[in-house]
Design a protein around this motif. Sequence first.
Motif, PDB file in Angstrom:
ATOM      1  N   LEU A 155       5.795  -0.481  12.895  1.00 41.00           N
ATOM      2  CA  LEU A 155       6.827  -1.420  12.460  1.00 41.00           C
ATOM      3  C   LEU A 155       7.161  -1.194  10.989  1.00 41.00           C
ATOM      4  CD1 LEU A 155       8.520  -4.060  12.908  1.00 41.00           C
ATOM      5  CD2 LEU A 155       6.502  -5.313  12.165  1.00 41.00           C
ATOM      6  N   GLY A 156       6.123  -1.030  10.165  1.00 35.99           N
ATOM      7  CA  GLY A 156       6.346  -0.871   8.730  1.00 35.99           C
ATOM      8  C   GLY A 156       6.899   0.496   8.388  1.00 35.99           C
ATOM      9  N   GLY A 157       6.388   1.506   9.019  1.00 35.48           N
ATOM     10  CA  GLY A 157       6.852   2.874   8.732  1.00 35.48           C
ATOM     11  C   GLY A 157       5.679   3.820   8.603  1.00 35.48           C
ATOM     12  N   GLY A 159       4.322  -4.006   7.491  1.00 30.92           N
ATOM     13  CA  GLY A 159       4.046  -4.274   8.901  1.00 30.92           C
ATOM     14  C   GLY A 159       2.927  -5.283   9.074  1.00 30.92           C
ATOM     15  N   ALA A 160       1.846  -5.114   8.295  1.00 32.56           N
ATOM     16  CA  ALA A 160       0.716  -6.035   8.410  1.00 32.56           C
ATOM     17  C   ALA A 160       1.138  -7.444   8.018  1.00 32.56           C
ATOM     18  CB  ALA A 160      -0.437  -5.555   7.526  1.00 32.56           C
ATOM     19  N   GLY A 161       1.836  -7.561   6.905  1.00 33.71           N
ATOM     20  CA  GLY A 161       2.290  -8.868   6.453  1.00 33.71           C
ATOM     21  C   GLY A 161       3.179  -9.534   7.480  1.00 33.71           C
ATOM     22  N   PHE A 162       4.092  -8.759   8.015  1.00 27.76           N
ATOM     23  CA  PHE A 162       5.061  -9.280   8.977  1.00 27.76           C
ATOM     24  C   PHE A 162       4.377  -9.791  10.244  1.00 27.76           C
ATOM     25  CE2 PHE A 162       8.367  -8.954  12.203  1.00 27.76           C
ATOM     26  CZ  PHE A 162       9.464  -9.475  11.535  1.00 27.76           C
ATOM     27  N   ILE A 163       3.502  -8.958  10.819  1.00 27.64           N
ATOM     28  CA  ILE A 163       2.862  -9.319  12.083  1.00 27.64           C
ATOM     29  C   ILE A 163       1.913 -10.512  11.912  1.00 27.64           C
ATOM     30  CG2 ILE A 163       1.244  -8.527  13.861  1.00 27.64           C
ATOM     31  CD1 ILE A 163       3.846  -7.232  14.325  1.00 27.64           C
ATOM     32  N   ILE A 164       1.116 -10.504  10.834  1.00 26.78           N
ATOM     33  CA  ILE A 164       0.181 -11.612  10.623  1.00 26.78           C
ATOM     34  C   ILE A 164       0.951 -12.918  10.416  1.00 26.78           C
ATOM     35  CG2 ILE A 164      -1.586 -12.567   9.094  1.00 26.78           C
ATOM     36  CD1 ILE A 164      -2.575 -10.256  10.783  1.00 26.78           C
ATOM     37  N   GLU A 180      -2.796  -3.746  17.817  1.00 27.85           N
ATOM     38  CA  GLU A 180      -2.078  -4.473  16.778  1.00 27.85           C
ATOM     39  C   GLU A 180      -1.872  -3.605  15.537  1.00 27.85           C
ATOM     40  OE1 GLU A 180      -1.865  -8.894  16.637  1.00 27.85           O
ATOM     41  OE2 GLU A 180      -3.500  -8.529  15.226  1.00 27.85           O
ATOM     42  N   VAL A 181      -2.910  -2.836  15.192  1.00 26.89           N
ATOM     43  CA  VAL A 181      -2.789  -2.005  13.988  1.00 26.89           C
ATOM     44  C   VAL A 181      -1.772  -0.876  14.219  1.00 26.89           C
ATOM     45  CG1 VAL A 181      -4.674  -0.350  14.430  1.00 26.89           C
ATOM     46  CG2 VAL A 181      -4.120  -1.003  12.096  1.00 26.89           C
ATOM     47  N   ILE A 182      -1.665  -0.433  15.468  1.00 21.78           N
ATOM     48  CA  ILE A 182      -0.637   0.573  15.779  1.00 21.78           C
ATOM     49  C   ILE A 182       0.749  -0.036  15.565  1.00 21.78           C
ATOM     50  CG2 ILE A 182       0.345   2.042  17.602  1.00 21.78           C
ATOM     51  CD1 ILE A 182      -2.432   2.209  18.852  1.00 21.78           C
ATOM     52  N   ILE A 183       0.929  -1.258  16.087  1.00 26.87           N
ATOM     53  CA  ILE A 183       2.236  -1.926  15.962  1.00 26.87           C
ATOM     54  C   ILE A 183       2.592  -2.149  14.499  1.00 26.87           C
ATOM     55  CG2 ILE A 183       3.511  -4.039  16.470  1.00 26.87           C
ATOM     56  CD1 ILE A 183       1.893  -4.243  19.062  1.00 26.87           C
ATOM     57  N   MET A 184       1.605  -2.628  13.730  1.00 31.80           N
ATOM     58  CA  MET A 184       1.860  -2.877  12.299  1.00 31.80           C
ATOM     59  C   MET A 184       2.336  -1.612  11.596  1.00 31.80           C
ATOM     60  SD  MET A 184      -1.477  -5.046  11.263  1.00 31.80           S
ATOM     61  CE  MET A 184      -1.679  -6.758  11.788  1.00 31.80           C
ATOM     62  N   ARG A 204      11.853   4.993  12.349  1.00 34.95           N
ATOM     63  CA  ARG A 204      11.015   5.291  11.188  1.00 34.95           C
ATOM     64  C   ARG A 204      10.331   4.058  10.620  1.00 34.95           C
ATOM     65  NH1 ARG A 204      15.249   9.800   9.367  1.00 34.95           N
ATOM     66  NH2 ARG A 204      16.717   8.161   9.880  1.00 34.95           N
ATOM     67  N   GLY A 205      10.494   2.902  11.297  1.00 33.89           N
ATOM     68  CA  GLY A 205       9.925   1.669  10.773  1.00 33.89           C
ATOM     69  C   GLY A 205      10.779   1.099   9.658  1.00 33.89           C
ATOM     70  N   ILE A 206      10.427  -0.124   9.221  1.00 36.78           N
ATOM     71  CA  ILE A 206      11.262  -0.808   8.231  1.00 36.78           C
ATOM     72  C   ILE A 206      11.352   0.014   6.935  1.00 36.78           C
ATOM     73  CG2 ILE A 206      11.465  -2.877   6.803  1.00 36.78           C
ATOM     74  CD1 ILE A 206       9.953  -4.368   9.098  1.00 36.78           C
ATOM     75  N   VAL A 207      10.201   0.349   6.375  1.00 38.36           N
ATOM     76  CA  VAL A 207      10.194   1.080   5.103  1.00 38.36           C
ATOM     77  C   VAL A 207      10.731   2.508   5.283  1.00 38.36           C
ATOM     78  CG1 VAL A 207       8.703   1.987   3.265  1.00 38.36           C
ATOM     79  CG2 VAL A 207       8.347  -0.321   4.141  1.00 38.36           C
ATOM     80  N   GLY A 208      10.374   3.124   6.412  1.00 35.82           N
ATOM     81  CA  GLY A 208      10.850   4.481   6.688  1.00 35.82           C
ATOM     82  C   GLY A 208      12.361   4.539   6.757  1.00 35.82           C
ATOM     83  N   GLU A 209      12.973   3.563   7.443  1.00 33.56           N
ATOM     84  CA  GLU A 209      14.432   3.519   7.537  1.00 33.56           C
ATOM     85  C   GLU A 209      15.062   3.254   6.172  1.00 33.56           C
ATOM     86  OE1 GLU A 209      16.361   4.339   9.950  1.00 33.56           O
ATOM     87  OE2 GLU A 209      14.967   4.393  11.640  1.00 33.56           O
ATOM     88  N   PHE A 210      14.388   2.386   5.410  1.00 34.45           N
ATOM     89  CA  PHE A 210      14.910   2.069   4.078  1.00 34.45           C
ATOM     90  C   PHE A 210      14.908   3.323   3.196  1.00 34.45           C
ATOM     91  CE2 PHE A 210      14.250   0.697  -0.329  1.00 34.45           C
ATOM     92  CZ  PHE A 210      15.372  -0.100  -0.506  1.00 34.45           C
ATOM     93  N   ASN A 211      13.783   4.059   3.242  1.00 34.44           N
ATOM     94  CA  ASN A 211      13.690   5.298   2.459  1.00 34.44           C
ATOM     95  C   ASN A 211      14.763   6.299   2.882  1.00 34.44           C
ATOM     96  OD1 ASN A 211      11.509   4.324   1.070  1.00 34.44           O
ATOM     97  ND2 ASN A 211       9.980   5.476   2.241  1.00 34.44           N
ATOM     98  N   ALA A 212      14.970   6.422   4.195  1.00 39.59           N
ATOM     99  CA  ALA A 212      15.965   7.361   4.702  1.00 39.59           C
ATOM    100  C   ALA A 212      17.364   6.945   4.247  1.00 39.59           C
ATOM    101  CB  ALA A 212      15.892   7.421   6.221  1.00 39.59           C
TER     102      ALA A 212
END
Lengths: 267, 308
Positions: free
Chosen positions: B245-247, B257-262, B238-242, B292-300
């Motif tokens: 997912l987040g970046g 990612g943690a907020g989203f998954i929980i 789960e922590v890998i996915i979080m 790159r995950g949500i935040v990673g894509e946003f930064n890019a």
Amino acid sequence: MTTLHEGSSMHAGPTTTGDSVLVARGLSKRFGGFMAVNNVDLSIRRGSIHALIGPNGAGKTTCFNLLTKTLSPTSGTIDFDGHDITQMRAADVARMGLVRSFQISATFPHMTALENVRVALQSSYGSTYRFWNSLKRVEPLNERAMHLLERVGLANMAKVEAADLSYGKKRALEIATTLAMEPKVMLLDEPTAGMGHEDIEPITELIRETAKGRTVVIVEHNLSIVATLCDRITVLQHGEVLTEGTYAEVSSDERVISAYMGGVDED
Amino acid sequence: MSKTSVIAIALLAVALVAPLFVYPVTLMTILCFIVFACSFNLLLGYTGLLCFGHAMFFGSAAYVAGWLMKTYGLTPEMGILAGGLFSAALGLLVGIIAVRKSGITFAMITFAIAQFVYFILLRSPFTGGEDGLQKIPREPVLGLIDVTRNFNYYYVVLAITVLAVFFFYRIVHSPFGEILKAIRDNDARVESLGMKPERYKLMALVLSAGLAGVAGAMKASVFQFATLTDVSFPISTEVIIMTLLGGLGTLFGPMVGAGFIIYLNEYLASFGEWALISQGIILLLVILFLRRGIVGEFNAWMKRRQAS
């Protein structure tokens, strides 16, 4: 005038004069049943630019990796600046001033050019375990890092990530990073490999410029670079030393011509 | 003021008023997993080490802290500190075994040790076996503040989370963190520049394990029980996915990612197995479309926009 090092009386090693900075004696490396490097003796003079050349599979890169302690030899010894480094690790010999570059571009791709150089500067300043410090603590190193970037012509790209630099610029960055260690001996593994013609000239010039006051060992395929850059050339074949001398000497050697040069020289 | 601090202050402002609108226990779960995801991100995102058994640090700290709080009446903050220290020590042991390896070998060694830890905890008398460690008390924080109400305890958990995240931020933005990134990018080159990568990796693993321990111990004090679920393999994944997912390797990514998954787990809890299935689908979508995950894509995206 020559003194043989202790313990090397078993075979006729190279005569090591006081101005040899890097000396290998009876160096061998076996991979399974294959002798990649066989009983190689090398003596690199302080202040020279020394090339290791030879046809493909001659053992140049293995030899290079042995000298830089990236590989451990099956037998033989290596002395650097009067110290036996045969049993030492690459990290330790790097601190002593024997620093290598890599054939494939060895930058830190997701860090800026400035950060790339700063990593090496941090290494020589030894502050690197401080996880509780702010990065402000290493900002004093930026000035030196910028100076090094200037030297290789990358001053205006300090904030660019290494991954976004062109191939030639990556090699220049790599040299700046290596220089940050203030190496006594700089070992360059095919510094112009895979480079376009327009990049080769500045890199060659850069190597010549940075070689001042230090020793450079290079593995190089491009013989025109070897001809213009190097003082001494060791030719390897089948993992053994074929001959050694200046470019004029080795290039007129019949054995070298038949082993290697005849077929390759035209590029 | 930097962009990072603006976002951090905005997030903190949201976190301060959030319990007026959202069930505090859900929020506290998110905070625990934010710390856990940061700890994982320190290893994979900043050091390049894939730990495949991160639950061992999370879960064993939950047990140790829970047991200390229950047996010796430790206050929550002391229990959480003890949990963190315990896991840091466990991280040191794991590191001594695993840190010279990298890539898939490192992942498999950490997986194997995590399974081992799981069975030790299953068999240990103090853990309550299959039942878990129940009825962990919540003593007043610092001996003063009553935290029996979840609403009150939320602010304590938030304070600890802020400290833990700042600790993580400090590490990755330190001279040491710079070397970690260099190791992640090219550890052979780091060695050739005169540094010994395995020592830095060991230190990173100890720090990461300690943070994971803080997260796990905090969770035990929030739910007032510790169970085998906390040390089990699904928590490791789960922590890998979080984090992915987040970046990976971004400051805010693992938090998102943690907020989203929980939140998703809570939301889908009534649908049973669907929670897991939807997690699988999300992971698949992230791998396919948001590398790159949500935040990673946003930064890019921001970077591209600035460039043009």
